[in-house]
Motif scaffolding. Structure first.
Motif, PDB file in Angstrom:
ATOM      1  N   SER A  12       0.826  -1.212   0.000  1.00  0.00           N
ATOM      2  CA  SER A  12       0.000   0.000   0.000  1.00  0.00           C
ATOM      3  C   SER A  12       0.856   1.256   0.000  1.00  0.00           C
ATOM      4  CB  SER A  12      -0.924   0.016   1.228  1.00  0.00           C
ATOM      5  OG  SER A  12      -1.843  -1.055   1.189  1.00  0.00           O
ATOM      6  N   ALA A  13       1.955   1.202   0.764  1.00  0.00           N
ATOM      7  CA  ALA A  13       2.836   2.372   0.856  1.00  0.00           C
ATOM      8  C   ALA A  13       3.446   2.695  -0.506  1.00  0.00           C
ATOM      9  CB  ALA A  13       3.933   2.126   1.887  1.00  0.00           C
ATOM     10  N   LYS A  14       3.815   1.670  -1.269  1.00  0.00           N
ATOM     11  CA  LYS A  14       4.389   1.885  -2.591  1.00  0.00           C
ATOM     12  C   LYS A  14       3.380   2.525  -3.540  1.00  0.00           C
ATOM     13  CE  LYS A  14       7.830  -1.822  -2.397  1.00  0.00           C
ATOM     14  NZ  LYS A  14       8.229  -3.155  -2.920  1.00  0.00           N
ATOM     15  N   GLN A  15       2.094   2.331  -3.225  1.00  0.00           N
ATOM     16  CA  GLN A  15       1.034   2.933  -4.036  1.00  0.00           C
ATOM     17  C   GLN A  15       0.630   4.307  -3.486  1.00  0.00           C
ATOM     18  OE1 GLN A  15      -2.004  -0.076  -3.930  1.00  0.00           O
ATOM     19  NE2 GLN A  15      -0.888  -1.458  -5.299  1.00  0.00           N
ATOM     20  N   GLU A  16       1.473   4.856  -2.597  1.00  0.00           N
ATOM     21  CA  GLU A  16       1.253   6.192  -2.023  1.00  0.00           C
ATOM     22  C   GLU A  16      -0.006   6.266  -1.165  1.00  0.00           C
ATOM     23  OE1 GLU A  16       3.554   8.676  -2.394  1.00  0.00           O
ATOM     24  OE2 GLU A  16       4.722   7.109  -3.357  1.00  0.00           O
ATOM     25  N   ASP A  17      -0.369   5.142  -0.560  1.00  0.00           N
ATOM     26  CA  ASP A  17      -1.538   5.116   0.314  1.00  0.00           C
ATOM     27  C   ASP A  17      -1.123   5.546   1.717  1.00  0.00           C
ATOM     28  OD1 ASP A  17      -4.379   4.122   0.976  1.00  0.00           O
ATOM     29  OD2 ASP A  17      -3.127   3.047   2.410  1.00  0.00           O
ATOM     30  N   ALA A  18      -1.784   6.574   2.272  1.00  0.00           N
ATOM     31  CA  ALA A  18      -1.401   7.121   3.574  1.00  0.00           C
ATOM     32  C   ALA A  18      -1.555   6.101   4.692  1.00  0.00           C
ATOM     33  CB  ALA A  18      -2.231   8.365   3.882  1.00  0.00           C
ATOM     34  N   ASN A  19      -2.618   5.298   4.645  1.00  0.00           N
ATOM     35  CA  ASN A  19      -2.821   4.296   5.698  1.00  0.00           C
ATOM     36  C   ASN A  19      -1.724   3.227   5.656  1.00  0.00           C
ATOM     37  OD1 ASN A  19      -5.172   5.423   6.827  1.00  0.00           O
ATOM     38  ND2 ASN A  19      -6.445   4.487   5.233  1.00  0.00           N
ATOM     39  N   GLY A  20      -1.324   2.854   4.448  1.00  0.00           N
ATOM     40  CA  GLY A  20      -0.234   1.890   4.319  1.00  0.00           C
ATOM     41  C   GLY A  20       1.064   2.461   4.839  1.00  0.00           C
ATOM     42  N   GLN A  21       1.327   3.714   4.519  1.00  0.00           N
ATOM     43  CA  GLN A  21       2.548   4.364   4.998  1.00  0.00           C
ATOM     44  C   GLN A  21       2.537   4.479   6.518  1.00  0.00           C
ATOM     45  OE1 GLN A  21       2.026   7.882   2.641  1.00  0.00           O
ATOM     46  NE2 GLN A  21       3.330   7.149   0.977  1.00  0.00           N
ATOM     47  N   PHE A  22       1.383   4.831   7.078  1.00  0.00           N
ATOM     48  CA  PHE A  22       1.279   4.929   8.537  1.00  0.00           C
ATOM     49  C   PHE A  22       1.471   3.564   9.184  1.00  0.00           C
ATOM     50  CE2 PHE A  22      -1.157   4.667  12.474  1.00  0.00           C
ATOM     51  CZ  PHE A  22      -0.585   5.717  13.193  1.00  0.00           C
ATOM     52  N   GLY A  23       0.835   2.542   8.596  1.00  0.00           N
ATOM     53  CA  GLY A  23       0.968   1.197   9.151  1.00  0.00           C
ATOM     54  C   GLY A  23       2.399   0.712   9.132  1.00  0.00           C
ATOM     55  N   LEU A  24       3.101   0.968   8.035  1.00  0.00           N
ATOM     56  CA  LEU A  24       4.496   0.561   7.925  1.00  0.00           C
ATOM     57  C   LEU A  24       5.353   1.336   8.931  1.00  0.00           C
ATOM     58  CD1 LEU A  24       6.269  -1.359   6.308  1.00  0.00           C
ATOM     59  CD2 LEU A  24       6.609   0.456   4.617  1.00  0.00           C
ATOM     60  N   ALA A  25       5.055   2.627   9.087  1.00  0.00           N
ATOM     61  CA  ALA A  25       5.772   3.439  10.075  1.00  0.00           C
ATOM     62  C   ALA A  25       5.606   2.865  11.472  1.00  0.00           C
ATOM     63  CB  ALA A  25       5.264   4.875  10.033  1.00  0.00           C
ATOM     64  N   SER A  26       4.389   2.443  11.789  1.00  0.00           N
ATOM     65  CA  SER A  26       4.107   1.897  13.118  1.00  0.00           C
ATOM     66  C   SER A  26       4.898   0.617  13.370  1.00  0.00           C
ATOM     67  CB  SER A  26       2.605   1.624  13.265  1.00  0.00           C
ATOM     68  OG  SER A  26       1.857   2.813  13.137  1.00  0.00           O
ATOM     69  N   LEU A  27       5.023  -0.209  12.331  1.00  0.00           N
ATOM     70  CA  LEU A  27       5.798  -1.447  12.484  1.00  0.00           C
ATOM     71  C   LEU A  27       7.265  -1.131  12.755  1.00  0.00           C
ATOM     72  CD1 LEU A  27       4.319  -3.742   9.670  1.00  0.00           C
ATOM     73  CD2 LEU A  27       3.743  -3.711  12.101  1.00  0.00           C
ATOM     74  N   TYR A  28       7.831  -0.197  11.989  1.00  0.00           N
ATOM     75  CA  TYR A  28       9.229   0.181  12.204  1.00  0.00           C
ATOM     76  C   TYR A  28       9.406   0.852  13.574  1.00  0.00           C
ATOM     77  CZ  TYR A  28      10.882  -0.879   7.480  1.00  0.00           C
ATOM     78  OH  TYR A  28      11.258  -1.532   6.322  1.00  0.00           O
ATOM     79  N   HIS A  29       8.429   1.633  13.957  1.00  0.00           N
ATOM     80  CA  HIS A  29       8.500   2.352  15.227  1.00  0.00           C
ATOM     81  C   HIS A  29       8.571   1.384  16.402  1.00  0.00           C
ATOM     82  CE1 HIS A  29       6.745   5.981  17.697  1.00  0.00           C
ATOM     83  NE2 HIS A  29       7.896   5.565  18.163  1.00  0.00           N
ATOM     84  N   GLN A  30       7.759   0.333  16.340  1.00  0.00           N
ATOM     85  CA  GLN A  30       7.665  -0.610  17.456  1.00  0.00           C
ATOM     86  C   GLN A  30       8.516  -1.865  17.258  1.00  0.00           C
ATOM     87  OE1 GLN A  30       3.425  -0.977  18.902  1.00  0.00           O
ATOM     88  NE2 GLN A  30       3.042   0.326  17.116  1.00  0.00           N
TER      89      GLN A  30
END
Length: 205
Positions: A12-30
Motif C-alpha cells: 500500500s505504501a508503494k502505491q502512495e496510500d497514507a494508511n499503508g505508509q502509517f501502518g508501515l511506520a508503526s511497524l518500524y516504530h515498534q
C-alpha cells in the motif's frame, strides 16, 4: 501476523496510500515484524502526514516531544501537535495545551492555552475537561478566569467519571460558586463521588 502486515502495508505504501505508509511506520516504530528503525518510522510517518493522516502528525509530534529514537525538539513538536489538533485530533490538542501551560519558554498566552484545552474538552475528554476547569478556576489566570465556565467543565468531567471533578462540582454547587446555590444537584454529584468510593463524599451523604 506482523510479517503479513508488513507485506500488505509495504504494498500500500508503494502505491502512495497514507494508511499503508502509517501502518508501515508503526511497524518500524515498534519493531514489529521488522527490525526497529526510528529513522524509517519517521520517514513513513512524514509521508503519511503529507497526505493529511492525523495520527501520523500526532506520532511525529510525540517522537519529537519525548526524543523517542530521534533528537528531542520541543518547538518542532508543538508545530506538529498544532497541525494534528487542527485536523481534529483531540489527544494532540490536549497534549499541546498541557505543554503550553507547563512550559513558559513557549510564551503562550492564557487564551492560546485555553483554545487547545477547549478542542479536547469539547471532544469529550474528561481529563481535558478537568484540566480546562482548573485553568479557568485559577484566579492567577486573569485573562481567562471564569468560575461559571469552570463549573460547566467540572460538571462534564464529573459525568465522565473524574472523582476530583465530582467533588469540586458538588462543593461549588453547594456553596454557590459560579452559580446560585443548588443543594439538590450538589447532592447528586456527592452521590457520584460516593459511588466511586470517595470517603469525603460518603461523609457528606
Amino acid at each position: 501476523d506482523y510479517n503479513m502486515a508488513k507485506t500488505l502495508f509495504s504494498r500500500s505504501a508503494k502505491q502512495e496510500d497514507a494508511n499503508g505508509q502509517f501502518g508501515l511506520a508503526s511497524l518500524y516504530h515498534q519493531g514489529l515484524g521488522v527490525p526497529q528503525d526510528y529513522a524509517e518510522a519517521l520517514r513513513y510517518y512524514q509521508l503519511a502526514a503529507a497526505k493529511g493522516h492525523i495520527d501520523a502528525h500526532y506520532n511525529i509530534a510525540l517522537m519529537l516531544e519525548t526524543g523517542d529514537g530521534i533528537i528531542q525538539n520541543i518547538p518542532e513538536a508543538r508545530k506538529w501537535y498544532e497541525v494534528a489538533a487542527r485536523l481534529g485530533d483531540a489527544e494532540a490538542a490536549y497534549r499541546l495545551a498541557l505543554r503550553l501551560r507547563d512550559e513558559p519558554k513557549f510564551g503562550a498566552s492564557q487564551k492560546d492555552i485555553i483554545q487547545w484545552f477547549e478542542i479536547a474538552a469539547e471532544a469529550g475528554m474528561p481529563n481535558a475537561q478537568l484540566a480546562l476547569a482548573n485553568y479557568l478556576a485559577d484566579p492567577e489566570n486573569t485573562d481567562v478566569f471564569n468560575e461559571k465556565e469552570a463549573l460547566g467543565y467540572y460538571k462534564q468531567a464529573a459525568v465522565g467519571g473524574r472523582t476530583e471533578a465530582q467533588m469540586i462540582a458538588a462543593r461549588w454547587l453547594e456553596g454557590g460558586i459560579g452559580t446560585s446555590p443548588d443543594p439538590v444537584t450538589a447532592m447528586a454529584f456527592y452521590q457520584m463521588a460516593a459511588d466511586s468510593g470517595v470517603p469525603e463524599a460518603q461523609y457528606e451523604m
